[in-house]
Each structure stands twice: as structure tokens, then as C-alpha cells.
Design a protein around this motif. Structure first.
Motif, PDB file in Angstrom:
ATOM      1  N   GLY A  21       0.828  -1.208   0.000  1.00 56.46           N
ATOM      2  CA  GLY A  21       0.000   0.000   0.000  1.00 56.46           C
ATOM      3  C   GLY A  21       0.854   1.246   0.000  1.00 56.46           C
ATOM      4  O   GLY A  21       1.313   1.711  -1.022  1.00 56.46           O
ATOM      5  N   GLY A  22       1.087   1.787   1.186  1.00 54.38           N
ATOM      6  CA  GLY A  22       1.861   3.021   1.252  1.00 54.38           C
ATOM      7  C   GLY A  22       1.176   4.130   0.493  1.00 54.38           C
ATOM      8  O   GLY A  22      -0.021   4.356   0.646  1.00 54.38           O
ATOM      9  N   TRP A  23       1.915   4.805  -0.384  1.00 58.36           N
ATOM     10  CA  TRP A  23       1.336   5.889  -1.170  1.00 58.36           C
ATOM     11  C   TRP A  23       0.721   5.396  -2.481  1.00 58.36           C
ATOM     12  O   TRP A  23       0.231   6.189  -3.278  1.00 58.36           O
ATOM     13  N   TYR A  24       0.761   4.110  -2.711  1.00 59.64           N
ATOM     14  CA  TYR A  24       0.060   3.531  -3.859  1.00 59.64           C
ATOM     15  C   TYR A  24      -1.426   3.840  -3.687  1.00 59.64           C
ATOM     16  O   TYR A  24      -2.026   3.529  -2.656  1.00 59.64           O
ATOM     17  N   ASP A  25      -2.037   4.449  -4.707  1.00 56.37           N
ATOM     18  CA  ASP A  25      -3.373   5.026  -4.545  1.00 56.37           C
ATOM     19  C   ASP A  25      -4.480   4.016  -4.843  1.00 56.37           C
ATOM     20  O   ASP A  25      -5.241   4.170  -5.792  1.00 56.37           O
ATOM     21  N   SER A  26      -4.580   3.020  -4.000  1.00 58.64           N
ATOM     22  CA  SER A  26      -5.613   1.995  -4.185  1.00 58.64           C
ATOM     23  C   SER A  26      -6.977   2.528  -3.769  1.00 58.64           C
ATOM     24  O   SER A  26      -7.088   3.504  -3.025  1.00 58.64           O
ATOM     25  N   ALA A  27      -8.019   1.844  -4.251  1.00 54.57           N
ATOM     26  CA  ALA A  27      -9.405   2.216  -3.946  1.00 54.57           C
ATOM     27  C   ALA A  27     -10.006   1.201  -2.986  1.00 54.57           C
ATOM     28  O   ALA A  27      -9.448   0.121  -2.759  1.00 54.57           O
ATOM     29  N   LEU A  28     -11.147   1.543  -2.412  1.00 57.15           N
ATOM     30  CA  LEU A  28     -11.882   0.566  -1.615  1.00 57.15           C
ATOM     31  C   LEU A  28     -12.481  -0.499  -2.527  1.00 57.15           C
ATOM     32  O   LEU A  28     -12.856  -0.227  -3.667  1.00 57.15           O
ATOM     33  N   THR A  29     -12.575  -1.707  -2.019  1.00 59.62           N
ATOM     34  CA  THR A  29     -13.310  -2.764  -2.716  1.00 59.62           C
ATOM     35  C   THR A  29     -14.809  -2.548  -2.483  1.00 59.62           C
ATOM     36  O   THR A  29     -15.212  -1.680  -1.703  1.00 59.62           O
ATOM     37  N   GLY A  30     -15.639  -3.376  -3.127  1.00 59.97           N
ATOM     38  CA  GLY A  30     -17.070  -3.300  -2.854  1.00 59.97           C
ATOM     39  C   GLY A  30     -17.362  -3.547  -1.383  1.00 59.97           C
ATOM     40  O   GLY A  30     -18.185  -2.856  -0.763  1.00 59.97           O
ATOM     41  N   ARG A  31     -16.683  -4.529  -0.811  1.00 59.14           N
ATOM     42  CA  ARG A  31     -16.836  -4.815   0.618  1.00 59.14           C
ATOM     43  C   ARG A  31     -16.365  -3.627   1.443  1.00 59.14           C
ATOM     44  O   ARG A  31     -16.980  -3.280   2.463  1.00 59.14           O
ATOM     45  N   GLY A  32     -15.290  -3.002   0.999  1.00 59.46           N
ATOM     46  CA  GLY A  32     -14.783  -1.835   1.707  1.00 59.46           C
ATOM     47  C   GLY A  32     -15.787  -0.694   1.727  1.00 59.46           C
ATOM     48  O   GLY A  32     -15.937   0.005   2.738  1.00 59.46           O
ATOM     49  N   HIS A  33     -16.502  -0.492   0.618  1.00 63.93           N
ATOM     50  CA  HIS A  33     -17.533   0.559   0.580  1.00 63.93           C
ATOM     51  C   HIS A  33     -18.655   0.247   1.563  1.00 63.93           C
ATOM     52  O   HIS A  33     -19.159   1.155   2.249  1.00 63.93           O
ATOM     53  N   ASP A  34     -19.059  -1.012   1.635  1.00 68.42           N
ATOM     54  CA  ASP A  34     -20.085  -1.405   2.621  1.00 68.42           C
ATOM     55  C   ASP A  34     -19.592  -1.149   4.042  1.00 68.42           C
ATOM     56  O   ASP A  34     -20.334  -0.679   4.909  1.00 68.42           O
ATOM     57  N   GLN A  35     -18.316  -1.456   4.287  1.00 69.63           N
ATOM     58  CA  GLN A  35     -17.741  -1.230   5.605  1.00 69.63           C
ATOM     59  C   GLN A  35     -17.662   0.265   5.930  1.00 69.63           C
ATOM     60  O   GLN A  35     -17.885   0.673   7.078  1.00 69.63           O
ATOM     61  N   ALA A  36     -17.350   1.077   4.920  1.00 74.76           N
ATOM     62  CA  ALA A  36     -17.291   2.527   5.140  1.00 74.76           C
ATOM     63  C   ALA A  36     -18.656   3.072   5.557  1.00 74.76           C
ATOM     64  O   ALA A  36     -18.748   3.946   6.426  1.00 74.76           O
ATOM     65  N   ALA A  37     -19.711   2.556   4.945  1.00 78.02           N
ATOM     66  CA  ALA A  37     -21.060   2.973   5.337  1.00 78.02           C
ATOM     67  C   ALA A  37     -21.358   2.569   6.773  1.00 78.02           C
ATOM     68  O   ALA A  37     -21.971   3.328   7.540  1.00 78.02           O
ATOM     69  N   ALA A  38     -20.902   1.374   7.161  1.00 72.85           N
ATOM     70  CA  ALA A  38     -21.110   0.909   8.536  1.00 72.85           C
ATOM     71  C   ALA A  38     -20.319   1.763   9.531  1.00 72.85           C
ATOM     72  O   ALA A  38     -20.790   2.038  10.649  1.00 72.85           O
ATOM     73  N   ILE A  39     -19.127   2.179   9.136  1.00 70.66           N
ATOM     74  CA  ILE A  39     -18.320   3.060   9.980  1.00 70.66           C
ATOM     75  C   ILE A  39     -19.058   4.375  10.219  1.00 70.66           C
ATOM     76  O   ILE A  39     -19.134   4.875  11.352  1.00 70.66           O
ATOM     77  N   ALA A  40     -19.609   4.948   9.156  1.00 70.20           N
ATOM     78  CA  ALA A  40     -20.348   6.209   9.284  1.00 70.20           C
ATOM     79  C   ALA A  40     -21.522   6.059  10.247  1.00 70.20           C
ATOM     80  O   ALA A  40     -21.753   6.926  11.098  1.00 70.20           O
ATOM     81  N   ARG A  41     -22.248   4.966  10.123  1.00 72.27           N
ATOM     82  CA  ARG A  41     -23.392   4.751  11.022  1.00 72.27           C
ATOM     83  C   ARG A  41     -22.943   4.611  12.472  1.00 72.27           C
ATOM     84  O   ARG A  41     -23.598   5.116  13.394  1.00 72.27           O
ATOM     85  N   ARG A  42     -21.840   3.911  12.693  1.00 74.45           N
ATOM     86  CA  ARG A  42     -21.334   3.749  14.059  1.00 74.45           C
ATOM     87  C   ARG A  42     -20.897   5.085  14.640  1.00 74.45           C
ATOM     88  O   ARG A  42     -21.154   5.383  15.822  1.00 74.45           O
ATOM     89  N   LEU A  43     -20.258   5.919  13.845  1.00 65.81           N
ATOM     90  CA  LEU A  43     -19.860   7.239  14.317  1.00 65.81           C
ATOM     91  C   LEU A  43     -21.083   8.078  14.680  1.00 65.81           C
ATOM     92  O   LEU A  43     -21.062   8.828  15.665  1.00 65.81           O
ATOM     93  N   ARG A  44     -22.141   7.926  13.907  1.00 72.13           N
ATOM     94  CA  ARG A  44     -23.376   8.653  14.207  1.00 72.13           C
ATOM     95  C   ARG A  44     -23.940   8.234  15.569  1.00 72.13           C
ATOM     96  O   ARG A  44     -24.513   9.057  16.305  1.00 72.13           O
ATOM     97  N   GLU A  45     -23.759   6.965  15.920  1.00 69.01           N
ATOM     98  CA  GLU A  45     -24.188   6.477  17.234  1.00 69.01           C
ATOM     99  C   GLU A  45     -23.304   7.021  18.355  1.00 69.01           C
ATOM    100  O   GLU A  45     -23.785   7.278  19.467  1.00 69.01           O
ATOM    101  N   LEU A  46     -22.022   7.194  18.083  1.00 63.50           N
ATOM    102  CA  LEU A  46     -21.070   7.608  19.108  1.00 63.50           C
ATOM    103  C   LEU A  46     -21.093   9.102  19.387  1.00 63.50           C
ATOM    104  O   LEU A  46     -20.803   9.534  20.511  1.00 63.50           O
ATOM    105  N   ILE A  47     -21.407   9.897  18.373  1.00 58.90           N
ATOM    106  CA  ILE A  47     -21.312  11.354  18.491  1.00 58.90           C
ATOM    107  C   ILE A  47     -22.689  11.928  18.789  1.00 58.90           C
ATOM    108  O   ILE A  47     -23.648  11.658  18.058  1.00 58.90           O
ATOM    109  N   PRO A  48     -22.820  12.728  19.849  1.00 61.23           N
ATOM    110  CA  PRO A  48     -24.132  13.281  20.219  1.00 61.23           C
ATOM    111  C   PRO A  48     -24.742  14.092  19.075  1.00 61.23           C
ATOM    112  O   PRO A  48     -24.020  14.811  18.365  1.00 61.23           O
TER     113      PRO A  48
END
Length: 207
Positions: A21-48
Motif C-alpha cells: 500500500g503506502g502511497w500507492y493510490d488503491s481504492a476501496l473494494t465493494g466490501r470496503g464501501h459497505d464497511q465505510a457505510a457501517a463506519i459512518a453509522r457507528r460514528l453517528r451512534e457515538l457522536i451526540p
């Protein structure tokens, strides 16, 4: 009270393709995009609700794509900081991991570890890597926002945590805070003593 929510980007193409990886500019996989959406939802739960949030991200594609659903959910713009990038592996970036493994010179157990030459042309030393991440965290810390989200990489997470805790750069010769892809780390500062703590390391319950 102040909190920093540090996200390590989820699954990217270089992970599944066995590339450096490093500075190699890779993209998220399809699974990675699903995980990113889950991360956003979890942050919404954590932040008032109703509080102002600032969002910072490494400028590499895989972190920008991780930050996008977070930005949409919180209705903010991501501030892109190249200083939050993963370590540069020079000419090894984007090559097979086995290529780097064959050439990598690990640091000594004692002696010079931060400015150690790892034997890969164009790669950052650990000192260069740590110094730029510390500088980025200093920029983030200059804001008065009580809730900030930082999207970075698994390796650079260690230096975000170390910088937040006020560890000297020299401590990073040995210090490490390991996190997996898609984890959320929460850093806390209390509003009385201004003590800073590592509240949660690498929460992955949302994945």
C-alpha cells in the motif's frame, strides 16, 4: 470534553491483491464501501446529535472514499491532509508484498531505529513518517471543535495516537498501537484536568 474519532480505512484493492500500500493510490473494494457505510453509522451512534463535527482525511483515494459516507451523514466537508497518509514505501508501492519482503531491512533491536534505512529506494524513514503525521495532528489539534473525525491508515494510526497523547517523537522508535482495517479508535480529553486518554482502540463491532 474533547474527542477524536480515528478511523482506519476498510478493505482496499491492495489488500486483496497482495500489493504494497503506502502511497500507492488503491481504492476501496465493494466490501470496503459497505464497511465505510457501517463506519459512518457507528460514528453517528457515538457522536451526540446537534454538535458540530470536523472531518479530516488522508488525501489518498481509499481514505477519501472512506470519508465520503461520513461527510454525507454529518453534512460536513472532509479536510484532506497529505500528512495523514500511510508511510511511503518508495518504489515498492503497488508492487507485490513479496517483492518488498525480499528487500526490506528491518530496524535493529537497539541503536538507530527512527532514521534507519530500510533498503528500499524512495521510502520514507520512520522519522520522516512520524514527523509529518505529528505535524498533521498538531494542525487538527489547533481547532476548538469538541468532536473531530480523522480518517487515516493502519500504520499511521500509531502516530496519531502517540501525537495525541503527547509522546515525544523519540518514543515512536518502539511505540505502536495496532489496528485492523475499518477500526474506530476513540481518543478523549477531559474538560477539567485536560488529561488525554486512549479511550477505545480499534473497535470493529460495527463491521
Amino acid at each position: 470534553m474533547r474527542r477524536l474519532y480515528v478511523v482506519t480505512h476498510p478493505e482496499a484493492t491492495h489488500h486483496v491483491e497482495g500489493l504494497v500500500g503506502g502511497w500507492y493510490d488503491s481504492a476501496l473494494t465493494g466490501r470496503g464501501h459497505d464497511q465505510a457505510a457501517a463506519i459512518a453509522r457507528r460514528l453517528r451512534e457515538l457522536i451526540p446529535p446537534g454538535v458540530e463535527v470536523e472531518l479530516y482525511s488522508s488525501d489518498l483515494r481509499r481514505t477519501v472514499e472512506t470519508a465520503e459516507p461520513i461527510a454525507r451523514l454529518f453534512a460536513v466537508r472532509a479536510n484532506l491532509l497529505p500528512g495523514l497518509r500511510e508511510k511511503s514505501y518508495g518504489i515498492a508501492g503497488g508492487r507485490p508484498q513479496s517483492w518488498l519482503d525480499e528487500r526490506f531491512v528491518p530496524p535493529p533491536a537497539t541503536g538507530e531505529r527512527l532514521d534507519h534505512d530500510e533498503g528500499v529506494e524512495g521510502a520514507e524513514t520512520k522519522l520522516e513518517w512520524v514527523t509529518r503525521v505529528y505535524r498533521a495532528v498538531g494542525h487538527i489539534g489547533s481547532s476548538d471543535r469538541a468532536h473531530q473525525i480523522v480518517v487515516t491508515h493502519g500504520g499511521s494510526l500509531s502516530w496519531v495516537v502517540a501525537a495525541w497523547l503527547g509522546l515525544p517523537v523519540a518514543a515512536c522508535a518502539y511505540a505502536a498501537f495496532r489496528a485492523s482495517s475499518g477500526g474506530i479508535t476513540v481518543l478523549h480529553e477531559d474538560d477539567r484536568f485536560r488529561n488525554r486518554t486512549l479511550h477505545t482502540l480499534n473497535d470493529t463491532g460495527h463491521l
